[in-house]
Design a protein around this motif. Sequence first.
Motif, PDB file in Angstrom:
ATOM      1  N   ALA A 197       4.485  25.148  -9.821  1.00 20.13           N
ATOM      2  CA  ALA A 197       3.046  24.885  -9.762  1.00 20.13           C
ATOM      3  C   ALA A 197       2.713  23.428 -10.053  1.00 20.13           C
ATOM      4  N   THR A 198       3.711  22.605 -10.314  1.00 22.33           N
ATOM      5  CA  THR A 198       3.415  21.186 -10.587  1.00 22.33           C
ATOM      6  C   THR A 198       4.202  20.219  -9.704  1.00 22.33           C
ATOM      7  N   GLU A 199       5.312  20.691  -9.081  1.00 21.10           N
ATOM      8  CA  GLU A 199       6.093  19.787  -8.218  1.00 21.10           C
ATOM      9  C   GLU A 199       5.671  19.969  -6.759  1.00 21.10           C
ATOM     10  N   GLU A 200       5.750  18.901  -5.974  1.00 23.31           N
ATOM     11  CA  GLU A 200       5.368  19.011  -4.567  1.00 23.31           C
ATOM     12  C   GLU A 200       6.434  19.794  -3.797  1.00 23.31           C
ATOM     13  N   ILE A 201       6.013  20.844  -3.093  1.00 23.66           N
ATOM     14  CA  ILE A 201       6.950  21.643  -2.285  1.00 23.66           C
ATOM     15  C   ILE A 201       6.864  21.209  -0.819  1.00 23.66           C
ATOM     16  N   PHE A 202       5.673  20.889  -0.356  1.00 22.03           N
ATOM     17  CA  PHE A 202       5.419  20.390   1.003  1.00 22.03           C
ATOM     18  C   PHE A 202       5.876  21.388   2.068  1.00 22.03           C
ATOM     19  N   SER A 238       0.874  -1.176   0.000  1.00 16.39           N
ATOM     20  CA  SER A 238       0.000   0.000   0.000  1.00 16.39           C
ATOM     21  C   SER A 238       0.909   1.223   0.000  1.00 16.39           C
ATOM     22  N   LEU A 239       0.685   2.135  -0.941  1.00 14.41           N
ATOM     23  CA  LEU A 239       1.543   3.319  -1.056  1.00 14.41           C
ATOM     24  C   LEU A 239       0.703   4.579  -0.981  1.00 14.41           C
ATOM     25  N   GLU A 240       0.942   5.380   0.039  1.00 13.77           N
ATOM     26  CA  GLU A 240       0.278   6.686   0.185  1.00 13.77           C
ATOM     27  C   GLU A 240       1.367   7.731  -0.025  1.00 13.77           C
ATOM     28  N   LEU A 241       1.326   8.432  -1.167  1.00 13.07           N
ATOM     29  CA  LEU A 241       2.489   9.241  -1.558  1.00 13.07           C
ATOM     30  C   LEU A 241       2.166  10.737  -1.633  1.00 13.07           C
ATOM     31  N   GLY A 242       2.974  11.457  -2.369  1.00 14.96           N
ATOM     32  CA  GLY A 242       2.889  12.918  -2.372  1.00 14.96           C
ATOM     33  C   GLY A 242       1.706  13.470  -3.164  1.00 14.96           C
ATOM     34  N   GLY A 243       1.566  14.790  -3.138  1.00 13.59           N
ATOM     35  CA  GLY A 243       0.455  15.417  -3.855  1.00 13.59           C
ATOM     36  C   GLY A 243       0.799  16.829  -4.287  1.00 13.59           C
ATOM     37  N   LYS A 244      -0.041  17.362  -5.150  1.00 15.26           N
ATOM     38  CA  LYS A 244       0.053  18.775  -5.545  1.00 15.26           C
ATOM     39  C   LYS A 244      -1.398  19.208  -5.739  1.00 15.26           C
ATOM     40  N   ASN A 245      -2.056  19.397  -4.594  1.00 11.06           N
ATOM     41  CA  ASN A 245      -3.516  19.462  -4.597  1.00 11.06           C
ATOM     42  C   ASN A 245      -4.039  20.809  -5.061  1.00 11.06           C
ATOM     43  N   ALA A 246      -5.123  20.767  -5.822  1.00  8.44           N
ATOM     44  CA  ALA A 246      -5.736  21.990  -6.342  1.00  8.44           C
ATOM     45  C   ALA A 246      -6.860  22.458  -5.421  1.00  8.44           C
ATOM     46  N   THR A 247      -6.895  23.767  -5.222  1.00  9.34           N
ATOM     47  CA  THR A 247      -8.029  24.421  -4.563  1.00  9.34           C
ATOM     48  C   THR A 247      -8.707  25.225  -5.663  1.00  9.34           C
ATOM     49  N   ILE A 248      -9.995  24.975  -5.898  1.00 15.92           N
ATOM     50  CA  ILE A 248     -10.693  25.604  -7.025  1.00 15.92           C
ATOM     51  C   ILE A 248     -11.747  26.565  -6.485  1.00 15.92           C
ATOM     52  N   VAL A 249     -11.655  27.828  -6.902  1.00 15.58           N
ATOM     53  CA  VAL A 249     -12.611  28.838  -6.425  1.00 15.58           C
ATOM     54  C   VAL A 249     -13.467  29.262  -7.620  1.00 15.58           C
ATOM     55  N   SER A 257       1.916  24.310   8.523  1.00 15.67           N
ATOM     56  CA  SER A 257       2.878  24.971   7.626  1.00 15.67           C
ATOM     57  C   SER A 257       2.870  24.357   6.224  1.00 15.67           C
ATOM     58  N   GLY A 258       1.703  23.929   5.779  1.00 17.54           N
ATOM     59  CA  GLY A 258       1.596  23.328   4.441  1.00 17.54           C
ATOM     60  C   GLY A 258       2.171  21.925   4.375  1.00 17.54           C
ATOM     61  N   GLN A 259       2.569  21.379   5.520  1.00 17.11           N
ATOM     62  CA  GLN A 259       3.199  20.050   5.538  1.00 17.11           C
ATOM     63  C   GLN A 259       2.151  18.969   5.846  1.00 17.11           C
ATOM     64  N   ILE A 260       1.030  19.052   5.175  1.00 16.24           N
ATOM     65  CA  ILE A 260       0.034  17.965   5.231  1.00 16.24           C
ATOM     66  C   ILE A 260      -0.183  17.564   3.783  1.00 16.24           C
ATOM     67  N   CYS A 261      -0.183  16.259   3.543  1.00 13.15           N
ATOM     68  CA  CYS A 261      -0.278  15.799   2.147  1.00 13.15           C
ATOM     69  C   CYS A 261      -1.564  16.279   1.486  1.00 13.15           C
ATOM     70  N   LEU A 262      -2.560  16.681   2.283  1.00 10.62           N
ATOM     71  CA  LEU A 262      -3.856  17.098   1.741  1.00 10.62           C
ATOM     72  C   LEU A 262      -3.960  18.605   1.525  1.00 10.62           C
TER      73      LEU A 262
END
Length: 481
Positions: free
Chosen positions: A382-387, A245-256, A277-282
């Motif tokens: 805008a496309t790589e995970e900064i975390f 089971s692999l739970e990995l990184g993200g680059k999540n979009a917030t849409i307004v 501090s933005g250090q949640i994968c979600l």
Amino acid sequence: MADVLNYIDGVFVASHSNATIPNINPANGTTIGSVPASDAIDVDLATKAALRALPAWKTTSFEERINWLYAIADALQEQSQTIIALEMEDTGKPVSLARNIDAFRSVANFRFFADHGKQLPEPKFEMDQATNYVHRNPIGVVGLITPWNLPLYLLSWKVAPALLMGNTIVAKPSEMTPQTATFLAKVMDDIGLPKGVFNLVHGLGPQAGQAIIEHPDIRGISFTGGTATGKIVAATAAPMFKKLSLELGGKNATIVLDDAPLEEMMNSIVRASFANSGQICLCGSRIFVDKSRYDEFASSFTWHVEQLKVGNPHDETTNMGSLISVEHRDKVESYINLAVEEGGHILTGGTSAQHPVTNVPEGSAFLRPTVIGGLPAHSRCATEEIFGPVVTLHTFDTETDLLEMVNGTNYGLAGSIWTGDKQRGHQLATKVETGIIWVNTWLHRDLRTPFGGVKNSGVGREGGDWSLNFFSELLNVCVHE
Ligand code: NDP
């Protein structure tokens, strides 16, 4: 707690080599203590202990194991002040977050799986002249590897269903956040969990972590961490046919959307961007705003972000503590510099040299929340995970444009949509390539629901029955009439 130890076969021990790694508090740069630098020999000792404990543990009744989970939850809850203090010391996160997210969910995870286990269905399929009975057996010894951002929260999310389904465990937390995993071992020891059922091996990923993935007697791996590490884990485990089971990184979009009641929703959008501090994968790290509302959004969002209080984690009113380490802050800052090179402009925040956090100790890892405008949606930032606490703002004209940008990353973990029309939000949500998406809310979690990502954000799902399915092997018994 200062120097932490491994927990193998019911005994707290140093690594066989006695080698250690320092554990640093990132909010003040001081050394808290040491962590065993374990290797394949320690992992083998832990695995042998887990194998010895397996026959007795897997034959305990389901009810007994449910009661163990309740006992762990009760013991953790009684000592939640300790969890808060240790998590703050290891991560530099603020006390409100350590209490309301880390300590709360670590207890809730054990209680949830105990409750959930009581309703576990026992599928039965009747057919012509026979009945099929589906049994769940444990996988055996499982390896659990977890990151530093929500240390006990993410470890307990795996430990509880693994124990419930009758597995024994070899766990490795991040070496940067070893204290609450050790505390969990102490709690289990205090309540008398049979020795060898839960084993903890501290150390660096490429040594202790890799040895867990490679060990032939560990038959299942549940990994949460970065996508690059996930690739190594998958490449090692797949040829051994381990359950993975692999739970990995993200680059999540917030849409307004254009109809969003901004002032009403702004605090939630800020929280979705900068919690921990933005250090949640979600966390949402790319915000897409309808062009007609962009200027209004950008100025209000920037103003709200500037109200966040960054600094002393012990202050109840602090919103953001430090990042996990000075090295991680350097990495996050390199993305802020890259954003400027890529044509972005900083709306607020910036590197610690440009805009330092005041009144924090020398050697600490604080960084102001940073908002960047003007970047192309396909830029690296805008496309790589900064975390970390860095968010980019973008505009869109049409839904087609929006989806092209939102789905234009290799990730697909989470996201959120903000609108005055929840039906419209729900419709749009189904077109986003992601595992989880919220409409007009964020981090609103029902632990029965599937949790996990698509594309490079992972393989498989955790939560409720999905966790119980992962931590068991199904056996179909077909009995002729
Ligand atoms: P890493 O991938 O660096 O590390 C995760 C864990 O894996 C750590 O315990 C690490 O040990 C270990 N590890 C490193 N190399 C190996 C290896 N070769 N074999 C086995 N284990 C290894 O992630 P971070 O700790 O930096 O955590 C941040 C990442 O986690 C982000 O990408 C974030 O998105 C992701 N994450 C995903 C979540 C999800 O649910 N999808 C939830 C939370 C975070 P060590 O610390 O010693 O390197």
